[in-house]
Design a protein around this motif. Sequence first.
Motif, PDB file in Angstrom:
ATOM      1  N   ASN A   1     -34.234 -25.215  70.991  1.00  0.00           N
ATOM      2  CA  ASN A   1     -35.140 -25.884  71.928  1.00  0.00           C
ATOM      3  C   ASN A   1     -35.433 -25.064  73.179  1.00  0.00           C
ATOM      4  OD1 ASN A   1     -32.299 -26.453  72.551  1.00  0.00           O
ATOM      5  ND2 ASN A   1     -33.130 -27.660  74.226  1.00  0.00           N
ATOM      6  N   LEU A   2     -34.684 -23.994  73.395  1.00  0.00           N
ATOM      7  CA  LEU A   2     -34.894 -23.156  74.575  1.00  0.00           C
ATOM      8  C   LEU A   2     -35.656 -21.877  74.240  1.00  0.00           C
ATOM      9  CD1 LEU A   2     -31.358 -23.623  76.164  1.00  0.00           C
ATOM     10  CD2 LEU A   2     -33.464 -24.917  76.647  1.00  0.00           C
TER      11      LEU A   2
ATOM     12  N   PHE B   1     -26.845 -24.536  68.946  1.00  0.00           N
ATOM     13  CA  PHE B   1     -27.941 -25.499  68.821  1.00  0.00           C
ATOM     14  C   PHE B   1     -27.662 -26.532  67.731  1.00  0.00           C
ATOM     15  CE2 PHE B   1     -31.992 -26.416  66.513  1.00  0.00           C
ATOM     16  CZ  PHE B   1     -32.498 -27.341  67.412  1.00  0.00           C
ATOM     17  N   ILE B   2     -27.287 -26.097  66.545  1.00  0.00           N
ATOM     18  CA  ILE B   2     -27.057 -27.035  65.438  1.00  0.00           C
ATOM     19  C   ILE B   2     -25.858 -27.934  65.756  1.00  0.00           C
ATOM     20  CG2 ILE B   2     -26.388 -27.228  63.001  1.00  0.00           C
ATOM     21  CD1 ILE B   2     -29.394 -26.708  63.473  1.00  0.00           C
ATOM     22  N   ALA B   3     -24.832 -27.414  66.391  1.00  0.00           N
ATOM     23  CA  ALA B   3     -23.698 -28.249  66.806  1.00  0.00           C
ATOM     24  C   ALA B   3     -24.171 -29.333  67.774  1.00  0.00           C
ATOM     25  CB  ALA B   3     -22.608 -27.395  67.441  1.00  0.00           C
ATOM     26  N   ASP B   4     -25.055 -28.981  68.700  1.00  0.00           N
ATOM     27  CA  ASP B   4     -25.611 -29.971  69.632  1.00  0.00           C
ATOM     28  C   ASP B   4     -26.383 -31.053  68.877  1.00  0.00           C
ATOM     29  OD1 ASP B   4     -24.526 -28.574  71.757  1.00  0.00           O
ATOM     30  OD2 ASP B   4     -26.454 -27.799  72.493  1.00  0.00           O
ATOM     31  N   VAL B   5     -27.148 -30.653  67.878  1.00  0.00           N
ATOM     32  CA  VAL B   5     -27.917 -31.614  67.084  1.00  0.00           C
ATOM     33  C   VAL B   5     -26.963 -32.542  66.330  1.00  0.00           C
ATOM     34  CG1 VAL B   5     -29.483 -31.847  65.098  1.00  0.00           C
ATOM     35  CG2 VAL B   5     -29.965 -30.140  66.869  1.00  0.00           C
TER      36      VAL B   5
ATOM     37  N   ILE C   1     -31.361 -33.208  73.774  1.00  0.00           N
ATOM     38  CA  ILE C   1     -32.051 -31.927  73.624  1.00  0.00           C
ATOM     39  C   ILE C   1     -33.282 -31.939  74.524  1.00  0.00           C
ATOM     40  CG2 ILE C   1     -33.269 -30.398  72.003  1.00  0.00           C
ATOM     41  CD1 ILE C   1     -30.326 -30.674  71.256  1.00  0.00           C
ATOM     42  N   ASP C   2     -33.334 -31.015  75.459  1.00  0.00           N
ATOM     43  CA  ASP C   2     -34.508 -30.896  76.326  1.00  0.00           C
ATOM     44  C   ASP C   2     -35.617 -30.166  75.587  1.00  0.00           C
ATOM     45  OD1 ASP C   2     -33.231 -32.098  78.507  1.00  0.00           O
ATOM     46  OD2 ASP C   2     -32.512 -30.181  79.300  1.00  0.00           O
ATOM     47  N   LEU C   3     -36.833 -30.679  75.741  1.00  0.00           N
ATOM     48  CA  LEU C   3     -38.020 -30.008  75.206  1.00  0.00           C
ATOM     49  C   LEU C   3     -39.033 -29.846  76.328  1.00  0.00           C
ATOM     50  CD1 LEU C   3     -38.728 -31.575  71.693  1.00  0.00           C
ATOM     51  CD2 LEU C   3     -37.811 -29.324  72.240  1.00  0.00           C
TER      52      LEU C   3
ATOM     53  N   ILE D   1     -42.957 -29.440  68.083  1.00  0.00           N
ATOM     54  CA  ILE D   1     -41.572 -29.101  68.373  1.00  0.00           C
ATOM     55  C   ILE D   1     -40.704 -30.366  68.391  1.00  0.00           C
ATOM     56  CG2 ILE D   1     -42.011 -26.852  69.404  1.00  0.00           C
ATOM     57  CD1 ILE D   1     -41.810 -28.115  72.180  1.00  0.00           C
ATOM     58  N   THR D   2     -41.286 -31.506  68.698  1.00  0.00           N
ATOM     59  CA  THR D   2     -40.550 -32.771  68.595  1.00  0.00           C
ATOM     60  C   THR D   2     -40.175 -33.036  67.139  1.00  0.00           C
ATOM     61  OG1 THR D   2     -41.584 -33.752  70.554  1.00  0.00           O
ATOM     62  CG2 THR D   2     -40.684 -35.282  68.923  1.00  0.00           C
ATOM     63  N   GLU D   3     -41.141 -32.899  66.225  1.00  0.00           N
ATOM     64  CA  GLU D   3     -40.860 -33.100  64.806  1.00  0.00           C
ATOM     65  C   GLU D   3     -39.826 -32.084  64.319  1.00  0.00           C
ATOM     66  OE1 GLU D   3     -43.123 -33.369  60.451  1.00  0.00           O
ATOM     67  OE2 GLU D   3     -44.325 -33.031  62.252  1.00  0.00           O
ATOM     68  N   TYR D   4     -39.909 -30.875  64.812  1.00  0.00           N
ATOM     69  CA  TYR D   4     -38.955 -29.832  64.452  1.00  0.00           C
ATOM     70  C   TYR D   4     -37.523 -30.262  64.799  1.00  0.00           C
ATOM     71  CZ  TYR D   4     -36.474 -25.370  64.723  1.00  0.00           C
ATOM     72  OH  TYR D   4     -35.559 -24.369  64.575  1.00  0.00           O
ATOM     73  N   ILE D   5     -37.317 -30.760  66.011  1.00  0.00           N
ATOM     74  CA  ILE D   5     -35.983 -31.208  66.428  1.00  0.00           C
ATOM     75  C   ILE D   5     -35.544 -32.387  65.563  1.00  0.00           C
ATOM     76  CG2 ILE D   5     -34.620 -32.196  68.316  1.00  0.00           C
ATOM     77  CD1 ILE D   5     -35.391 -29.183  68.691  1.00  0.00           C
ATOM     78  N   LYS D   6     -36.452 -33.316  65.300  1.00  0.00           N
ATOM     79  CA  LYS D   6     -36.121 -34.482  64.474  1.00  0.00           C
ATOM     80  C   LYS D   6     -35.751 -34.078  63.049  1.00  0.00           C
ATOM     81  CE  LYS D   6     -38.699 -37.915  67.085  1.00  0.00           C
ATOM     82  NZ  LYS D   6     -39.802 -38.903  67.059  1.00  0.00           N
ATOM     83  N   LEU D   7     -36.415 -33.072  62.493  1.00  0.00           N
ATOM     84  CA  LEU D   7     -36.087 -32.591  61.153  1.00  0.00           C
ATOM     85  C   LEU D   7     -34.696 -31.960  61.120  1.00  0.00           C
ATOM     86  CD1 LEU D   7     -39.533 -31.130  60.090  1.00  0.00           C
ATOM     87  CD2 LEU D   7     -38.276 -32.935  58.878  1.00  0.00           C
TER      88      LEU D   7
END
Length: 165
Positions: free
Chosen positions: A19-20, A27-31, A37-39, A83-89
């Motif tokens: 996201n940065l 990143f994946i651990a945060d997910v 997650i900031d966007l 990028i929102t959909e990307y994080i959700k996926l």
Amino acid sequence: ATVIRPSYITGPGKVPLCNLGGRRTDFIADVINEKEIDLPDSGLSLLQPVHVKDLAESFLLAAETEKTIGQVYNICLERAVTITEYIKLNAFAFGKEARISYLPLEQMLAKYGDSISETGLRFFATHMCYDISKAREQLGYRPHISTPDAIIESALWTAHDQGLL
């Protein structure tokens, strides 16, 4: 020469874009841990990856004919996602909910300061959406995987590689 212009590369062996705008190894651990997650901005910037296998295939296709000499080809998957959909996926890959916070780009730059690449975040916040029709028509390029499936595959590969699953 023939120019192959890939978008951001995804697939086994590639840590997902974070996201940065970089490839943070956490990143994946945060997910997975459902951290917020900031966007940047509205989260509507577009992202259109290329799978590493499709990128390799594009090189082979270009080498098979002299008609490609002097040509430039955009290489990526069929469609872009926000990028929102990307994080959700990425969250969906683990049966998790994405917790997203939207911040103005300049506020994100101030928040993360020197710990991130300003260029990377600005690039991430800019549409990355490409037309692959020339590669389809002249090379016979056909991506083997959908954008959502490629994003999920990279997330799962990373989690396994990092011992998170």
